[in-house]
Scaffold this active site. Sequence first.
Site, PDB file in Angstrom:
ATOM      1  N   ASP A   1       0.856  -1.183   0.000  1.00 46.99           N
ATOM      2  CA  ASP A   1       0.000   0.000   0.000  1.00 46.99           C
ATOM      3  C   ASP A   1       0.894   1.236   0.000  1.00 46.99           C
ATOM      4  O   ASP A   1       1.841   1.327   0.795  1.00 46.99           O
ATOM      5  CB  ASP A   1      -0.897  -0.018   1.241  1.00 46.99           C
ATOM      6  CG  ASP A   1      -1.913   1.108   1.232  1.00 46.99           C
ATOM      7  OD1 ASP A   1      -3.069   0.848   0.875  1.00 46.99           O
ATOM      8  OD2 ASP A   1      -1.543   2.252   1.594  1.00 46.99           O
TER       9      ASP A   1
ATOM     10  N   GLU B   1      -4.800   2.517  -3.803  1.00 49.56           N
ATOM     11  CA  GLU B   1      -3.339   2.503  -3.792  1.00 49.56           C
ATOM     12  C   GLU B   1      -2.774   1.150  -3.368  1.00 49.56           C
ATOM     13  O   GLU B   1      -1.585   1.031  -3.062  1.00 49.56           O
ATOM     14  CB  GLU B   1      -2.805   3.601  -2.866  1.00 49.56           C
ATOM     15  CG  GLU B   1      -3.139   3.435  -1.389  1.00 49.56           C
ATOM     16  CD  GLU B   1      -4.463   4.073  -0.985  1.00 49.56           C
ATOM     17  OE1 GLU B   1      -4.584   4.475   0.190  1.00 49.56           O
ATOM     18  OE2 GLU B   1      -5.371   4.168  -1.849  1.00 49.56           O
TER      19      GLU B   1
ATOM     20  N   ASN C   1      -2.548  13.114  -3.105  1.00 50.99           N
ATOM     21  CA  ASN C   1      -3.721  13.555  -3.864  1.00 50.99           C
ATOM     22  C   ASN C   1      -4.215  14.919  -3.402  1.00 50.99           C
ATOM     23  O   ASN C   1      -4.552  15.790  -4.213  1.00 50.99           O
ATOM     24  CB  ASN C   1      -4.866  12.529  -3.728  1.00 50.99           C
ATOM     25  CG  ASN C   1      -4.741  11.400  -4.723  1.00 50.99           C
ATOM     26  OD1 ASN C   1      -4.121  11.537  -5.776  1.00 50.99           O
ATOM     27  ND2 ASN C   1      -5.333  10.261  -4.389  1.00 50.99           N
TER      28      ASN C   1
ATOM     29  N   ASP D   1      -1.985   9.662  -9.720  1.00 52.38           N
ATOM     30  CA  ASP D   1      -1.933   8.654 -10.778  1.00 52.38           C
ATOM     31  C   ASP D   1      -0.499   8.366 -11.195  1.00 52.38           C
ATOM     32  O   ASP D   1      -0.137   7.202 -11.460  1.00 52.38           O
ATOM     33  CB  ASP D   1      -2.737   9.124 -11.989  1.00 52.38           C
ATOM     34  CG  ASP D   1      -4.241   9.075 -11.756  1.00 52.38           C
ATOM     35  OD1 ASP D   1      -4.654   8.477 -10.743  1.00 52.38           O
ATOM     36  OD2 ASP D   1      -4.986   9.645 -12.581  1.00 52.38           O
TER      37      ASP D   1
END
Length: 374
Positions: A218, A261, A226, A235
């Site tokens: 993760d 993620e 973000n 991304d």
Amino acid sequence: MHLLAAEQSPRLRARVVAAVAAAIVCLHLGHLAVAAGAHVSIRSGVVVASAAVWAVVLLVAVAAPRGLSSAAAAALHVVGAVAVTADAVWSESPGHDVIVTAGLVSLAISAGALSSARASVVAGSALMLCQGTLVLSQQGTGPLGWYVAVSTVAVTAAACWVSASAREAWRSALADEATRALSDPLTGLLNRRGMVAHFPALRAAAPSGDRVAVVLLDVDAFKAVNDALGHDAGDQVLVAVAEVLRGAVRGGDLAVRLGGEEMAWVGAWPTAEDATAAAERLRAAVASARVPGVEAVTVSAGVAVAGPEPSASAPTTDADLLSRLLVRADRAMYAAKAAGRDRVEVAAATEGVSAAAPTAAASVHGAAAGLAGA
């Protein structure tokens, strides 16, 4: 769609051949009935013989317990084509040669759709030879007869080529669609469905003595990336981590984006220590990667390793094993988060699905001495 499936399914191939044979038998019976009703004199014995051949083809297709092979389907088409050609040549039925000539085109296309490339070429050539023979028998062997025969065979060959090209294009489109259905569009890794689809093959192909394992990772502080830099930057981080994962996996391993993620590396290793060392190398490789505009990218990883089957008579199913490994790896990954992130945690051994791995949440971080040589 059904013909494409019939190429791979012997039973479906047999059903298609049976349907074709049944239709041709009915056409023969119709031929006899119409000729009798119109009081047209034909050699009915020739028509009956051709119908009998196709009835045998029908019985063979229906009675085949495991369906028909590609070669068998092609051979049955050729046998039937010879029968209807003889029917058209010797039955002395007005206009029957026109019907059979057109029908041979359909049979050539059908043989190509149901057979392998080599078998379809052989069958198609035989059927077009029948077609040319039929045309010459009706038109004569003079220049005009040969022109009509060659032209008819050329048109049939072109029709077969167009049909084959269309099937190949459709097959390619289906393969692309299947690939997209099993892949994550952003990273190109497998998605969950792809992982589930490929896991049985991975497990079956694992070398004897190796243990199937899941490394679940993760991205650390992904929400902060973000929020601070935008979803485009997020991304880019996911794509970068996916590239590192793709470079780490070996042939036959699965690289998966589980969602958000979270990603996973599914593979088989000789020991739990080997799986853990691989996870540590992956963690270090991600930490060394650089994403423009992002200060640092790290991952927390959890490792779950399968162990001996609880019962040889009742082995763990693929779905159950994968589910348990994911749950255990997920717990170990959250333990890595709680322990400070950018680290690897190993799930505790659990009866039936885990190895004799280190005890609960044993961790490795950085270039730990015990893993340096792995």
